[in-house]
Design an enzyme around this catalytic site. Sequence first.
Site, PDB file in Angstrom:
ATOM      1  N   ASP A  78      20.016 -49.430 -13.280  1.00 23.76           N
ATOM      2  CA  ASP A  78      19.109 -49.848 -14.367  1.00 23.76           C
ATOM      3  C   ASP A  78      17.752 -49.807 -13.605  1.00 23.76           C
ATOM      4  O   ASP A  78      17.663 -50.967 -12.677  1.00 23.76           O
ATOM      5  CB  ASP A  78      19.336 -50.967 -15.397  1.00 23.76           C
ATOM      6  CG  ASP A  78      18.184 -51.558 -16.128  1.00 23.76           C
ATOM      7  OD1 ASP A  78      17.130 -50.434 -16.273  1.00 23.76           O
ATOM      8  OD2 ASP A  78      18.414 -52.210 -16.803  1.00 23.76           O
ATOM      9  N   TYR A 175       2.041 -43.527 -24.989  1.00 23.98           N
ATOM     10  CA  TYR A 175       2.764 -42.184 -24.211  1.00 23.98           C
ATOM     11  C   TYR A 175       1.636 -41.989 -23.328  1.00 23.98           C
ATOM     12  O   TYR A 175       2.024 -41.451 -22.166  1.00 23.98           O
ATOM     13  CB  TYR A 175       2.908 -41.176 -25.211  1.00 23.98           C
ATOM     14  CG  TYR A 175       3.677 -40.149 -24.806  1.00 23.98           C
ATOM     15  CD1 TYR A 175       5.092 -39.961 -24.921  1.00 23.98           C
ATOM     16  CD2 TYR A 175       2.860 -39.003 -24.355  1.00 23.98           C
ATOM     17  CE1 TYR A 175       5.583 -39.054 -24.209  1.00 23.98           C
ATOM     18  CE2 TYR A 175       3.407 -37.799 -24.112  1.00 23.98           C
ATOM     19  CZ  TYR A 175       4.625 -37.661 -23.705  1.00 23.98           C
ATOM     20  OH  TYR A 175       5.434 -36.888 -23.200  1.00 23.98           O
ATOM     21  N   LYS A 179       2.092 -41.442 -19.250  1.00 21.83           N
ATOM     22  CA  LYS A 179       2.183 -40.329 -18.363  1.00 21.83           C
ATOM     23  C   LYS A 179       0.998 -39.987 -17.523  1.00 21.83           C
ATOM     24  O   LYS A 179       1.134 -39.537 -16.407  1.00 21.83           O
ATOM     25  CB  LYS A 179       2.174 -38.876 -19.300  1.00 21.83           C
ATOM     26  CG  LYS A 179       3.461 -39.154 -20.035  1.00 21.83           C
ATOM     27  CD  LYS A 179       4.747 -39.020 -19.341  1.00 21.83           C
ATOM     28  CE  LYS A 179       5.834 -38.877 -20.331  1.00 21.83           C
ATOM     29  NZ  LYS A 179       7.445 -38.943 -19.528  1.00 21.83           N
TER      30      LYS A 179
END
Length: 304
Positions: A78, A175, A179
């Site tokens: 993880d 988002y 990015k």
Amino acid sequence: MSNGQRPLAGKVALVAGGTRGGGRGIAVELGAAGATVYVTGRSSAAGGRSELDRPETIEATAELVTKAGGLGIPVRVDHADAAEVRALVERIAAEQDGRLDVLVNSVWGGDPLTDWEHPLWEQDLDTGLRLLRQAVETHVITSRYALPLMVARRSGLVVEVTDGNTARYRGSFFYDLAKSSVIRLAVAQAAELKPHGVAAVALTPGFLRSEALLEHFGVTEENWRDAAAKDPNFAHSETPAYLGRAVAALAADPKVMEKSGRALATWGLYREYGFTDADGSQPDFAAHWAAELEPEFGPLGDPL
């Protein structure tokens, strides 16, 4: 492959987030170029699936790496857990005599967390911040522990996998922030790594034909073109192998430092390195955008 076609023979790579999609494509193509590839992620045949609850596993990716000609080593990690990442890097150092040549930060898992319908002020804050932790903090944690291996050897390549290599807004606040931040991670790492001979770049695919996207359109890799009836842009999509071959080409380039700090794309790199997609084609999503989508949506954006 012959030795001449295995430019990464003897090299060691870590693909963080190599379970599926672009990460899997990168891991397999690094293997095809001869590398030993540590494939990490949370979805494991031995340890169970992540909350995405998809069938792909790190073990399956590692098997594909080995089948392609490299050596795939699956490790369930993880990447949001600093202790697990530190243990992973310590294992790589012990098993590979301190060697790490390529680090690929491809952890994502943010699709179910992305809200495409609402502006920031109407989104669930906890979900948005979780997306940032999953898609950005994991990259920071992984680089924090992996970079010392490269710095010690004064060589290596870091690849930050993103979506888009421009300043153009990506359609959803969190988002877009994730990015864009990943690109900035590459820029910042490049600046700090330059004195040590280590390169860092951001890299985007075009329209990536991932397992999840094939499933979304109800097609397989064998009949994927049928989905173009639903979305004509899908006819210009590319497989994860295309992204993987871009990374393999960068990793084998002795002049890769000249690209350090840049945001790159498969549609630019295929022209320079000459690689093809799995079917021998050379998809160019930027060219498709300019020809078909720019009149409606405007330019793809200014390169970063």
